[in-house]
Design a protein around this motif. Structure first.
Motif, mmCIF file in Angstrom:
data_model
loop_
_atom_site.group_PDB
_atom_site.id
_atom_site.type_symbol
_atom_site.label_atom_id
_atom_site.label_comp_id
_atom_site.label_asym_id
_atom_site.label_seq_id
_atom_site.Cartn_x
_atom_site.Cartn_y
_atom_site.Cartn_z
ATOM 1 N N UNK A 9 -1.690 64.359 66.375
ATOM 2 C CA UNK A 9 -2.561 65.542 66.354
ATOM 3 C C UNK A 9 -3.765 65.322 65.434
ATOM 4 N N UNK A 10 -3.530 64.762 64.253
ATOM 5 C CA UNK A 10 -4.632 64.522 63.323
ATOM 6 C C UNK A 10 -5.622 63.498 63.886
ATOM 7 N N UNK A 11 -5.111 62.465 64.541
ATOM 8 C CA UNK A 11 -5.989 61.452 65.124
ATOM 9 C C UNK A 11 -6.848 62.053 66.222
ATOM 10 N N UNK A 12 -6.266 62.892 67.063
ATOM 11 C CA UNK A 12 -7.035 63.534 68.130
ATOM 12 C C UNK A 12 -8.089 64.460 67.518
ATOM 13 N N UNK A 13 -7.710 65.191 66.494
ATOM 14 C CA UNK A 13 -8.668 66.071 65.809
ATOM 15 C C UNK A 13 -9.852 65.263 65.280
ATOM 16 N N UNK A 14 -9.557 64.117 64.670
ATOM 17 C CA UNK A 14 -10.620 63.266 64.139
ATOM 18 C C UNK A 14 -11.425 62.605 65.266
ATOM 19 N N UNK A 15 -10.762 62.268 66.351
ATOM 20 C CA UNK A 15 -11.483 61.699 67.493
ATOM 21 C C UNK A 15 -12.519 62.675 68.037
ATOM 22 N N UNK A 16 -12.140 63.928 68.158
ATOM 23 C CA UNK A 16 -13.091 64.924 68.654
ATOM 24 C C UNK A 16 -14.280 65.035 67.708
ATOM 25 N N UNK A 17 -14.019 64.998 66.419
ATOM 26 C CA UNK A 17 -15.097 65.049 65.430
ATOM 27 C C UNK A 17 -15.971 63.805 65.504
ATOM 28 N N UNK A 18 -15.363 62.658 65.826
ATOM 29 C CA UNK A 18 -16.104 61.391 65.897
ATOM 30 C C UNK A 18 -16.881 61.246 67.204
ATOM 31 N N UNK A 19 -16.758 62.247 68.100
ATOM 32 C CA UNK A 19 -17.542 62.226 69.324
ATOM 33 C C UNK A 19 -16.815 61.745 70.563
ATOM 34 N N UNK B 107 -11.933 62.935 78.196
ATOM 35 C CA UNK B 107 -11.637 61.867 79.147
ATOM 36 C C UNK B 107 -11.230 60.584 78.421
ATOM 37 N N UNK B 108 -11.951 60.224 77.384
ATOM 38 C CA UNK B 108 -11.632 59.000 76.626
ATOM 39 C C UNK B 108 -10.263 59.104 75.966
ATOM 40 N N UNK B 109 -9.950 60.278 75.435
ATOM 41 C CA UNK B 109 -8.649 60.481 74.781
ATOM 42 C C UNK B 109 -7.526 60.379 75.801
ATOM 43 N N UNK B 110 -7.691 61.053 76.935
ATOM 44 C CA UNK B 110 -6.659 61.035 77.984
ATOM 45 C C UNK B 110 -6.493 59.630 78.554
ATOM 46 N N UNK B 111 -7.597 58.931 78.781
ATOM 47 C CA UNK B 111 -7.519 57.562 79.316
ATOM 48 C C UNK B 111 -6.804 56.625 78.353
ATOM 49 N N UNK B 112 -7.077 56.773 77.060
ATOM 50 C CA UNK B 112 -6.422 55.919 76.069
ATOM 51 C C UNK B 112 -4.913 56.115 76.109
ATOM 52 N N UNK B 113 -4.494 57.368 76.137
ATOM 53 C CA UNK B 113 -3.058 57.653 76.184
ATOM 54 C C UNK B 113 -2.472 57.179 77.512
ATOM 55 N N UNK B 114 -3.162 57.452 78.619
ATOM 56 C CA UNK B 114 -2.673 57.042 79.933
ATOM 57 C C UNK B 114 -2.505 55.536 80.049
ATOM 58 N N UNK B 115 -3.441 54.785 79.485
ATOM 59 C CA UNK B 115 -3.352 53.314 79.518
ATOM 60 C C UNK B 115 -2.080 52.829 78.834
ATOM 61 N N UNK B 116 -1.638 53.545 77.836
ATOM 62 C CA UNK B 116 -0.454 53.116 77.081
ATOM 63 C C UNK B 116 0.846 53.327 77.843
#
Length: 135
Positions: free
Chosen positions: A84-94, A98-107
């Motif tokens: 959750x914290x990483x996703x929160x920071x990812x959103x802040x980092x721009x 789609x990028x978040x979902x793709x990263x998780x889906x690739x895994x």
């Protein structure tokens, strides 16, 4: 072992009883509440700590955080607070949804569908909270 528990289960139950006796408030403790104490860093701060401020040719903070999210997913999505914290920071980092979902889906290829599903649920909850706070 007359109570039907294996020794490990008995030990865990004893620790839980001891924690409840020492601090009854711990019974309702949730890591999600604790993670809210850690503020979301600004994009500039993340670039300084995790990005390419020091290593000019290195990865930017968003890419590093996407890699972190992938690693947390491959580990079975067990670190709920960390995801959750990483996703929160990812959103802040721009990062985009789609990028978040793709990263998780690739895994899913490496972590399996259950870990991917759990990580997606955690990420979606953060993204929904973020949308609510934007309105």
């Amino acid at each position: 072992m007359t109570d039907g528990k294996n020794p490990f289960e008995a030990m865990i139950a004893q620790y839980q009883d001891m924690a409840k006796a020492m601090n009854p408030a711990m019974e309702s403790f949730t890591p999600k509440g604790f993670e809210n104490l850690w503020p979301t860093m600004s994009k500039e701060m993340m670039e300084m700590f995790f990005g390419n401020t020091i290593n000019k040719d290195g990865l930017d903070a968003k890419t590093r955080l996407l890699l972190t999210l992938g690693a947390l997913t491959v580990l079975g999505a067990q670190g709920e607070s960390q995801i959750r914290m990483t996703v929160r920071h990812l959103l802040e980092a721009g990062a985009t949804k789609q990028e978040i979902v793709e990263t998780i889906g690739q895994m899913s290829m490496f972590a399996g569908i259950p870990a991917m599903t759990k990580a997606l649920e955690l990420a979606e909850s953060v993204m929904a909270e973020n949308e609510d706070s934007d309105t």
